[in-house]
Design an enzyme around this catalytic site. Structure first.
Site, PDB file in Angstrom:
ATOM      1  N   ASP A   1     -59.575 -48.791  37.488  1.00 11.50           N
ATOM      2  CA  ASP A   1     -59.518 -47.705  36.839  1.00 11.50           C
ATOM      3  C   ASP A   1     -57.920 -46.941  36.736  1.00 11.50           C
ATOM      4  O   ASP A   1     -57.097 -47.434  37.324  1.00 11.50           O
ATOM      5  CB  ASP A   1     -60.347 -46.466  37.482  1.00 11.50           C
ATOM      6  CG  ASP A   1     -59.810 -46.020  38.959  1.00 11.50           C
ATOM      7  OD1 ASP A   1     -59.037 -46.566  39.470  1.00 11.50           O
ATOM      8  OD2 ASP A   1     -60.966 -45.611  39.565  1.00 11.50           O
TER       9      ASP A   1
ATOM     10  N   TYR B   1     -59.137 -39.917  37.628  1.00 15.56           N
ATOM     11  CA  TYR B   1     -60.226 -39.054  38.025  1.00 15.56           C
ATOM     12  C   TYR B   1     -59.939 -38.567  39.330  1.00 15.56           C
ATOM     13  O   TYR B   1     -60.235 -37.720  39.606  1.00 15.56           O
ATOM     14  CB  TYR B   1     -61.826 -40.228  38.087  1.00 15.56           C
ATOM     15  CG  TYR B   1     -62.485 -39.364  38.530  1.00 15.56           C
ATOM     16  CD1 TYR B   1     -63.666 -38.602  37.925  1.00 15.56           C
ATOM     17  CD2 TYR B   1     -63.269 -39.655  39.619  1.00 15.56           C
ATOM     18  CE1 TYR B   1     -64.604 -37.799  38.171  1.00 15.56           C
ATOM     19  CE2 TYR B   1     -64.283 -39.023  40.387  1.00 15.56           C
ATOM     20  CZ  TYR B   1     -64.974 -38.263  39.600  1.00 15.56           C
ATOM     21  OH  TYR B   1     -66.079 -37.532  40.346  1.00 15.56           O
TER      22      TYR B   1
ATOM     23  N   ASP C   1     -56.384 -40.799  31.716  1.00 16.44           N
ATOM     24  CA  ASP C   1     -57.059 -39.668  30.981  1.00 16.44           C
ATOM     25  C   ASP C   1     -57.259 -38.576  32.028  1.00 16.44           C
ATOM     26  O   ASP C   1     -57.171 -38.513  33.008  1.00 16.44           O
ATOM     27  CB  ASP C   1     -58.255 -40.107  30.330  1.00 16.44           C
ATOM     28  CG  ASP C   1     -59.545 -40.624  31.342  1.00 16.44           C
ATOM     29  OD1 ASP C   1     -59.104 -40.947  32.473  1.00 16.44           O
ATOM     30  OD2 ASP C   1     -60.560 -40.172  31.014  1.00 16.44           O
TER      31      ASP C   1
ATOM     32  N   GLN D   1     -63.790 -38.874  25.735  1.00 17.45           N
ATOM     33  CA  GLN D   1     -64.091 -37.664  26.422  1.00 17.45           C
ATOM     34  C   GLN D   1     -64.716 -36.461  25.771  1.00 17.45           C
ATOM     35  O   GLN D   1     -65.040 -36.957  24.445  1.00 17.45           O
ATOM     36  CB  GLN D   1     -62.723 -36.974  27.003  1.00 17.45           C
ATOM     37  CG  GLN D   1     -61.884 -37.933  28.035  1.00 17.45           C
ATOM     38  CD  GLN D   1     -63.057 -37.921  29.576  1.00 17.45           C
ATOM     39  OE1 GLN D   1     -64.008 -37.078  29.584  1.00 17.45           O
ATOM     40  NE2 GLN D   1     -62.683 -38.763  30.328  1.00 17.45           N
TER      41      GLN D   1
ATOM     42  N   GLY E   1     -66.220 -38.747  31.665  1.00 13.41           N
ATOM     43  CA  GLY E   1     -66.631 -37.189  31.723  1.00 13.41           C
ATOM     44  C   GLY E   1     -67.979 -37.001  32.077  1.00 13.41           C
ATOM     45  O   GLY E   1     -68.634 -35.685  31.872  1.00 13.41           O
TER      46      GLY E   1
ATOM     47  N   ASP F   1     -70.188 -48.849  36.998  1.00 11.16           N
ATOM     48  CA  ASP F   1     -69.746 -48.942  38.305  1.00 11.16           C
ATOM     49  C   ASP F   1     -70.220 -47.843  39.060  1.00 11.16           C
ATOM     50  O   ASP F   1     -70.369 -46.769  38.429  1.00 11.16           O
ATOM     51  CB  ASP F   1     -68.218 -49.164  38.172  1.00 11.16           C
ATOM     52  CG  ASP F   1     -67.481 -47.656  38.221  1.00 11.16           C
ATOM     53  OD1 ASP F   1     -67.310 -46.973  39.217  1.00 11.16           O
ATOM     54  OD2 ASP F   1     -67.291 -47.305  36.832  1.00 11.16           O
TER      55      ASP F   1
ATOM     56  N   CYS G   1     -82.649 -61.566  48.662  1.00  6.97           N
ATOM     57  CA  CYS G   1     -81.244 -61.335  49.578  1.00  6.97           C
ATOM     58  C   CYS G   1     -81.434 -61.948  50.771  1.00  6.97           C
ATOM     59  O   CYS G   1     -82.562 -61.900  51.555  1.00  6.97           O
ATOM     60  CB  CYS G   1     -80.679 -59.928  49.368  1.00  6.97           C
ATOM     61  SG  CYS G   1     -81.295 -58.985  50.698  1.00  6.97           S
TER      62      CYS G   1
ATOM     63  N   CYS H   1     -83.285 -59.255  53.313  1.00  7.93           N
ATOM     64  CA  CYS H   1     -84.532 -59.390  53.202  1.00  7.93           C
ATOM     65  C   CYS H   1     -85.284 -60.647  53.861  1.00  7.93           C
ATOM     66  O   CYS H   1     -86.469 -60.756  54.082  1.00  7.93           O
ATOM     67  CB  CYS H   1     -85.001 -59.102  51.614  1.00  7.93           C
ATOM     68  SG  CYS H   1     -84.720 -57.259  51.342  1.00  7.93           S
TER      69      CYS H   1
ATOM     70  N   HIS I   1     -77.924 -56.104  50.781  1.00  3.51           N
ATOM     71  CA  HIS I   1     -79.130 -55.866  50.260  1.00  3.51           C
ATOM     72  C   HIS I   1     -79.145 -54.966  48.929  1.00  3.51           C
ATOM     73  O   HIS I   1     -79.603 -55.364  47.841  1.00  3.51           O
ATOM     74  CB  HIS I   1     -80.408 -55.340  50.965  1.00  3.51           C
ATOM     75  CG  HIS I   1     -81.766 -54.895  50.086  1.00  3.51           C
ATOM     76  ND1 HIS I   1     -82.229 -55.494  49.773  1.00  3.51           N
ATOM     77  CD2 HIS I   1     -81.581 -53.603  49.705  1.00  3.51           C
ATOM     78  CE1 HIS I   1     -83.200 -54.820  48.780  1.00  3.51           C
ATOM     79  NE2 HIS I   1     -82.899 -53.623  49.054  1.00  3.51           N
TER      80      HIS I   1
END
Length: 374
Positions: A92, A96, A146, A193, A220, A270, A310, A313, A339
């Site tokens: 990123d 942010y 941004d 945005q 945003g 993400d 997984c 589990c 998991h």
């Protein structure tokens, strides 16, 4: 090898499945990117992140620029070598996190001046510096710098912020293109945005398209507006972006957020939720989330999720996981995180298959029926 390409293999309504090809490997879409904030996906080894099904992870410019420092990471061979991950990394822009330091930062046309949350030292993060940091890290997918304003501000405030972000996008593009060899093997995404406003989102999308990017993010959102408002915005925002490029919804989200966003044409996601929740004792399952600290699990010999293959589990009971979390054992955080990442990747794989087979609506309906059955 291909620097960057995106091919859509199938569509079902607005939902799409395809693949991004990059020099470090293929990214199957819809894709979920585990968050590796400080050069680590918390509580996970990189080989276990890959085993969960992740094709790409996210790194955080703000945290890495402060510690250990982008220049140090570059001297050590780049972020991939530093953390032992040999597949694509998206970073990123740092914007942010800097914007969230509301009492510690000042925004000007040049960029954002802020005080480090670690030691109070002053820094300037601009489009040019953000591109430089992401180049030093060796990012495969670089994000434009941004500003992300709160959605509850007046329209004129959001409009001014969006317009500045578009000027910063142009500067990000120019700085990225001047990055030499790194620019020749990586990709740059623009960030739309405009908060919840359809007109501002369209203006932003048009400005970004005029500049030209390898992919486009929807910024945003998931900043407190709620799922209903987010979905209302996603009813139009993805369609304003170029159809032949990947669309990335930043910072999202809960499993039902992912299904709803894919339904509306989003390709990439993400979120810290699967890892953070795992550390806090919450497990995601096909029948909804479970709080493993709850006493009802204390003598339950069954797995977290009978449908999950997984390692957690297949090897450990709910009773054992309950014990670990009640005892504060770090293994509890590790096993639930593992998991949760597997669950998220299984969800993405299920959506990819359903879109390819033309049964996404049925998949989404079945998912919601089971997930909210409790």
């Amino acid at each position: 090898m291909t620097r960057f390409s995106f091919k859509i293999h199938a569509t079902d309504g607005k939902a799409r499945t395809g693949a991004i090809q990059m020099m470090r490997g293929e990214i199957r879409t819809p894709a979920f990117m585990p968050v590796g904030t400080a050069a680590t996906v918390k509580a996970m080894k990189v080989e276990d992140v890959r085993a969960s099904g992740a094709d790409i992870i996210l790194g955080n410019t703000y945290h890495l620029m402060l510690r250990p420092g982008a220049e140090r990471v570059a001297r050590l061979g780049g972020l991939h070598k530093f953390m032992g991950w040999d597949r694509p990394i998206l970073t990123d822009s740092g914007g942010y996190q800097v914007m969230s330091l509301s009492d510690l930062r000042k925004i000007t046309e040049e960029g954002v001046t802020f005080a480090s949350h670690l030691d109070g030292s002053r820094h300037l993060l601009s489009p040019e510096r953000s591109m430089e940091i992401q180049r030093l890290l060796g990012s495969d997918i670089v994000m434009c710098f941004d500003e992300c304003p709160r959605a509850d501000q007046p329209r004129e405030v959001i409009a001014r912020s969006m317009e500045m972000s578009m000027r910063w996008a142009r500067r990000s593009r120019d700085a990225f293109d001047a990055g030499g060899e790194h620019a020749e093997r990586s990709a740059l995404f623009g960030i739309q945005q405009g908060a919840l406003d359809e007109g501002l989102r369209k203006t932003s999308a048009d400005a970004l398209t005029d500049i030209g990017f390898d992919g486009y993010a929807i910024g945003g959102l998931a900043v407190g507006e709620g799922q209903e408002a987010m979905f209302a915005t996603l009813d139009f925002a993805p369609q304003q972006l170029p159809a032949d490029r990947p669309r990335y919804l930043m910072g999202v989200g809960k499993p039902d957020d992912l299904v709803g966003a894919v339904e509306r044409g989003v390709d990439m996601f993400d979120c810290v939720l699967p890892t953070r929740s795992g550390r806090n004792g919450q497990a995601f399952t096909w029948n909804g989330p479970l709080n493993m600290r709850n006493a009802r699990h204390a003598e339950d010999t069954g797995p977290l999720d009978e449908r999950c293959p997984c390692p957690t589990c297949t090897k450990y009971s709910r009773a054992y996981l309950h014990h670990l979390h009640k005892s504060g054992e770090m293994l509890g955080a590790m096993l639930l995180t593992e998991h949760n990442l597997w669950f998220y990747q299984q969800l993405m794989a299920g959506m990819r298959a359903a879109i390819a087979e033309g049964r996404f609506a049925a998949f989404a309906a079945d998912f919601r029926r089971d997930y909210f059955a409790r």
